[in-house]
Design a protein around this motif. Structure first.
Motif, PDB file in Angstrom:
ATOM      1  N   ALA A 153       0.823  -1.207   0.000  1.00 26.76           N
ATOM      2  CA  ALA A 153       0.000   0.000   0.000  1.00 26.76           C
ATOM      3  C   ALA A 153       0.859   1.258   0.000  1.00 26.76           C
ATOM      4  N   GLU A 154       1.900   1.285   0.836  1.00 19.45           N
ATOM      5  CA  GLU A 154       2.711   2.495   0.980  1.00 19.45           C
ATOM      6  C   GLU A 154       3.713   2.669  -0.148  1.00 19.45           C
ATOM      7  N   ARG A 155       4.361   1.581  -0.561  1.00 19.70           N
ATOM      8  CA  ARG A 155       5.501   1.698  -1.469  1.00 19.70           C
ATOM      9  C   ARG A 155       5.130   1.559  -2.942  1.00 19.70           C
ATOM     10  N   LEU A 156       3.993   0.949  -3.242  1.00 18.99           N
ATOM     11  CA  LEU A 156       3.597   0.750  -4.633  1.00 18.99           C
ATOM     12  C   LEU A 156       2.290   1.455  -4.982  1.00 18.99           C
ATOM     13  N   ILE A 157       1.249   1.208  -4.207  1.00 15.65           N
ATOM     14  CA  ILE A 157      -0.078   1.706  -4.583  1.00 15.65           C
ATOM     15  C   ILE A 157      -0.222   3.193  -4.315  1.00 15.65           C
ATOM     16  N   ALA A 158       0.248   3.672  -3.167  1.00 16.22           N
ATOM     17  CA  ALA A 158       0.107   5.107  -2.866  1.00 16.22           C
ATOM     18  C   ALA A 158       0.796   5.979  -3.915  1.00 16.22           C
ATOM     19  N   PRO A 159       2.056   5.690  -4.306  1.00 12.39           N
ATOM     20  CA  PRO A 159       2.653   6.520  -5.364  1.00 12.39           C
ATOM     21  C   PRO A 159       1.967   6.359  -6.712  1.00 12.39           C
ATOM     22  N   PHE A 160       1.431   5.161  -7.003  1.00 16.92           N
ATOM     23  CA  PHE A 160       0.692   4.963  -8.247  1.00 16.92           C
ATOM     24  C   PHE A 160      -0.560   5.834  -8.269  1.00 16.92           C
ATOM     25  N   VAL A 161      -1.267   5.896  -7.157  1.00 16.38           N
ATOM     26  CA  VAL A 161      -2.472   6.723  -7.073  1.00 16.38           C
ATOM     27  C   VAL A 161      -2.112   8.199  -7.229  1.00 16.38           C
ATOM     28  N   SER A 162      -0.959   8.591  -6.676  1.00 10.44           N
ATOM     29  CA  SER A 162      -0.492   9.968  -6.877  1.00 10.44           C
ATOM     30  C   SER A 162      -0.240  10.250  -8.344  1.00 10.44           C
ATOM     31  N   GLY A 163       0.238   9.228  -9.084  1.00 12.40           N
ATOM     32  CA  GLY A 163       0.502   9.414 -10.499  1.00 12.40           C
ATOM     33  C   GLY A 163      -0.747   9.484 -11.344  1.00 12.40           C
ATOM     34  N   VAL A 164      -1.771   8.712 -10.993  1.00  9.77           N
ATOM     35  CA  VAL A 164      -2.998   8.653 -11.797  1.00  9.77           C
ATOM     36  C   VAL A 164      -3.958   9.778 -11.433  1.00  9.77           C
ATOM     37  N   TYR A 165      -4.237   9.936 -10.150  1.00 13.24           N
ATOM     38  CA  TYR A 165      -5.251  10.884  -9.682  1.00 13.24           C
ATOM     39  C   TYR A 165      -4.675  12.116  -8.995  1.00 13.24           C
ATOM     40  N   ALA A 166      -3.344  12.128  -8.747  1.00 17.66           N
ATOM     41  CA  ALA A 166      -2.769  13.131  -7.838  1.00 17.66           C
ATOM     42  C   ALA A 166      -3.549  13.104  -6.531  1.00 17.66           C
ATOM     43  N   GLY A 167      -3.915  11.887  -6.113  1.00 16.58           N
ATOM     44  CA  GLY A 167      -4.842  11.727  -5.007  1.00 16.58           C
ATOM     45  C   GLY A 167      -4.208  11.149  -3.766  1.00 16.58           C
ATOM     46  N   ASP A 168      -5.005  11.088  -2.711  1.00 13.97           N
ATOM     47  CA  ASP A 168      -4.603  10.580  -1.408  1.00 13.97           C
ATOM     48  C   ASP A 168      -5.282   9.234  -1.198  1.00 13.97           C
ATOM     49  N   VAL A 169      -4.479   8.173  -1.015  1.00 14.32           N
ATOM     50  CA  VAL A 169      -5.052   6.833  -0.845  1.00 14.32           C
ATOM     51  C   VAL A 169      -5.928   6.733   0.397  1.00 14.32           C
ATOM     52  N   HIS A 170      -5.748   7.642   1.343  1.00 11.45           N
ATOM     53  CA  HIS A 170      -6.548   7.604   2.569  1.00 11.45           C
ATOM     54  C   HIS A 170      -7.897   8.293   2.390  1.00 11.45           C
ATOM     55  N   GLY A 171      -8.108   8.937   1.247  1.00 11.17           N
ATOM     56  CA  GLY A 171      -9.367   9.636   1.025  1.00 11.17           C
ATOM     57  C   GLY A 171     -10.168   9.136  -0.156  1.00 11.17           C
ATOM     58  N   LEU A 172      -9.508   8.499  -1.133  1.00 11.75           N
ATOM     59  CA  LEU A 172     -10.204   8.058  -2.339  1.00 11.75           C
ATOM     60  C   LEU A 172     -10.912   6.727  -2.117  1.00 11.75           C
ATOM     61  N   SER A 173     -12.061   6.582  -2.749  1.00 11.06           N
ATOM     62  CA  SER A 173     -12.859   5.356  -2.676  1.00 11.06           C
ATOM     63  C   SER A 173     -12.296   4.306  -3.612  1.00 11.06           C
ATOM     64  N   MET A 174     -12.021   3.122  -3.090  1.00 12.41           N
ATOM     65  CA  MET A 174     -11.528   2.020  -3.930  1.00 12.41           C
ATOM     66  C   MET A 174     -12.579   1.634  -4.962  1.00 12.41           C
ATOM     67  N   ALA A 175     -13.826   1.563  -4.557  1.00  8.30           N
ATOM     68  CA  ALA A 175     -14.893   1.149  -5.473  1.00  8.30           C
ATOM     69  C   ALA A 175     -15.075   2.136  -6.606  1.00  8.30           C
ATOM     70  N   ALA A 176     -14.887   3.427  -6.338  1.00  2.70           N
ATOM     71  CA  ALA A 176     -15.091   4.438  -7.371  1.00  2.70           C
ATOM     72  C   ALA A 176     -13.864   4.608  -8.253  1.00  2.70           C
ATOM     73  N   ALA A 177     -12.668   4.557  -7.667  1.00  2.00           N
ATOM     74  CA  ALA A 177     -11.446   4.844  -8.419  1.00  2.00           C
ATOM     75  C   ALA A 177     -10.921   3.638  -9.179  1.00  2.00           C
ATOM     76  N   PHE A 178     -11.067   2.442  -8.610  1.00  2.00           N
ATOM     77  CA  PHE A 178     -10.539   1.226  -9.240  1.00  2.00           C
ATOM     78  C   PHE A 178     -11.572   0.114  -9.128  1.00  2.00           C
ATOM     79  N   ARG A 179     -12.709   0.341  -9.765  1.00  2.00           N
ATOM     80  CA  ARG A 179     -13.829  -0.585  -9.598  1.00  2.00           C
ATOM     81  C   ARG A 179     -13.497  -1.998 -10.076  1.00  2.00           C
ATOM     82  N   ARG A 180     -12.787  -2.127 -11.173  1.00  2.00           N
ATOM     83  CA  ARG A 180     -12.511  -3.471 -11.693  1.00  2.00           C
ATOM     84  C   ARG A 180     -11.700  -4.302 -10.704  1.00  2.00           C
ATOM     85  N   ILE A 181     -10.727  -3.672 -10.066  1.00  2.00           N
ATOM     86  CA  ILE A 181      -9.934  -4.400  -9.061  1.00  2.00           C
ATOM     87  C   ILE A 181     -10.788  -4.652  -7.823  1.00  2.00           C
TER      88      ILE A 181
END
Length: 464
Positions: A153-181
């Protein structure tokens, strides 16, 4: 009265107009800026070619088909899919593992982190965190932490989310942002089992021989940059496209809508049977206020943090390491303020003069909104300072090609986003012929924008 009015000539609005033109419909598309294309901005100077918005796209069939239809089939360029991605962790750029074998050998995760991720991927997943009820919504951090562990979560997914959404993994909805996963858990109990079940249920689509052939993992652009696509669509629209037209008011009519515009030649009024609003939520909200306060309230709740795109070039001798890769992402709390950097001239060779390398960095986002208050020189200095810790020798000064600040960049799919959109859609059913078509709904990738625009055109057809 027009059959359709499209407000906003970004990629979604242009895709809507393109499809309606193919159907020989009577429409007008307006844009408040002096050029179409929205955030797709390509610039050239002194042998450099760079982007100030999106840098590449996934060449899916929908996007490729549109490119071919507007005459860009031969202008497609594809990046080497084997280029590694890197994450800056504890003072080093470490390659992101792209295969099971690479994951086993990677120093990016500890042995315990790898074992935790493996067990979680196989379906050994604890219940939802913090006693959350079954079916309740999780943030991206909560979902990934539960499935794959804190290190992933910290080393791979959080920076990836910053790259895609410029977003905060602690605030974005998993169901809305990455529904397929997100849905993989429901389909198989775990991510691997869900992926296998999804693959078994899906019907493979044979490649379309009329489209350029691509390979999984490749990224695309065009010979003279991303802006070639909106320019090519706009060129075919002719005088159906009106730039520097700013929508100032809407009024509902018995059989459609009346729109008021400020234009270079004075006020204009347009009456239309259907209306497609292909503009950001914060621009739609005040326009719908006279029609429906509910829609305004929902749209104003969607945050858009600021992001700056900083394009720099350095001579060959300035680099600490060979610049062979896609780029690097930077987890928070590593002493680096920049979110990530695309190694642009490696991704698409030939875009800078011999003896130079060009990179595009992004800074700001939901975790660092203060960037929006900085001046451009300070932003460039901060990015150079960050790069000096990772990529370049600090004694070399950059050639700053661009500092583009997007005050409201990417919509954030925060917790409750799906429910709010469902409520909005249900509410707007009482306004026949009014359609919302922008990236605050269901995907921010360019392919999503085109899919959404084409779907909007189909919906327009149903009311004509």
């Amino acid at each position: 009265m027009l059959e359709s009015l499209i407000v906003g000539a970004g990629l979604s609005g242009l895709a809507t107009a393109h499809r309606l033109q193919q159907r020989d419909r009577q429409f007008l598309i307006t844009e408040q800026d002096d050029r179409p294309g929205g955030v797709m901005i390509s610039k050239q100077r002194d042998g450099f070619l760079w982007e100030e918005g999106p840098n590449s796209f996934q060449p899916n069939p929908i996007l490729l088909k549109l490119a071919v239809e507007v005459g860009l089939g031969d202008d497609l360029v594809l990046a080497d899919r084997r280029l590694p991605r890197f994450v800056y962790w504890q003072g080093r750029l470490l390659p992101v593992p792209m295969s099971p074998g690479a994951a086993v050998r990677s120093p990016l995760l500890s042995f315990g982190g790898k074992l935790r991720a493996l067990l979680g991927a196989l379906g050994f997943v604890p219940p939802k965190m913090g006693g959350m009820e079954s079916g309740s919504e999780e943030t991206i951090w909560q979902f990934i932490h539960r499935h794959l562990g804190a290190e992933v979560a910290e080393r791979l997914i959080a920076p990836f989310v910053s790259g895609v959404y410029a977003g905060d993994v602690h605030g974005l909805s998993m169901a809305a942002a990455f529904r397929r996963i997100y849905e993989l858990e429901e389909k198989g109990g775990g991510l691997v089992a869900g992926a296998i079940a999804t693959r078994r249920q899906s019907q493979p689509t044979p490649p379309d021989p009329s489209l350029p052939q691509t390979k999984p993992g490749e990224l695309g652009s065009f010979r003279e940059g991303m802006e070639m696509l909106p320019k090519a669509i706009a060129a075919r629209l002719g005088d159906r496209l009106r730039c520097q037209w700013t929508l100032t008011g809407l009024e509902r009519l018995p059989n459609g809508y009346r729109a008021q515009f400020d234009t270079p030649t004075g006020p204009e009024t347009v009456e239309t049977r259907s209306l497609v609003l292909a503009i950001p939520a914060h621009r739609v909200a005040p326009l719908l206020a006279p029609l429906t306060g509910t829609a305004q309230e929902v749209l104003e709740a969607i945050p858009y943090p600021p992001v700056a795109c900083v394009v720099m070039a350095y001579p060959d001798q300035a680099w600490r390491r060979p610049l062979q890769g896609f780029g690097n992402l930077n987890p928070r709390h590593q002493g680096i303020r920049t979110l990530g950097t695309i190694w642009s001239s490696t991704l698409f060779p030939g875009r800078c003069p011999q003896g130079w390398r060009m990179i595009s960095s992004f800074i700001g986002g939901a975790t660092d909104p203060a960037v929006g208050e900085m001046d451009r020189e300070a932003i460039a200095q901060q990015v150079h300072a960050d790069l000096s810790k990772m990529l370049v020798k600090p004694e070399f000064k950059p050639e700053v090609l661009a500092v583009r600040v997007w005050p409201k960049a990417i919509p954030q799919y925060t917790l409750g986003h799906g429910d709010r959109l469902h409520h909005l859609t249900t509410h707007l059913d009482q306004f026949p012929g009014l359609f919302l078509c922008s990236n605050y709904t269901d995907g921010v990738a360019l392919g999503d924008c085109i899919r959404r625009g084409l779907a909007a055109a189909e919906r327009v057809e149903t009311v004509l």
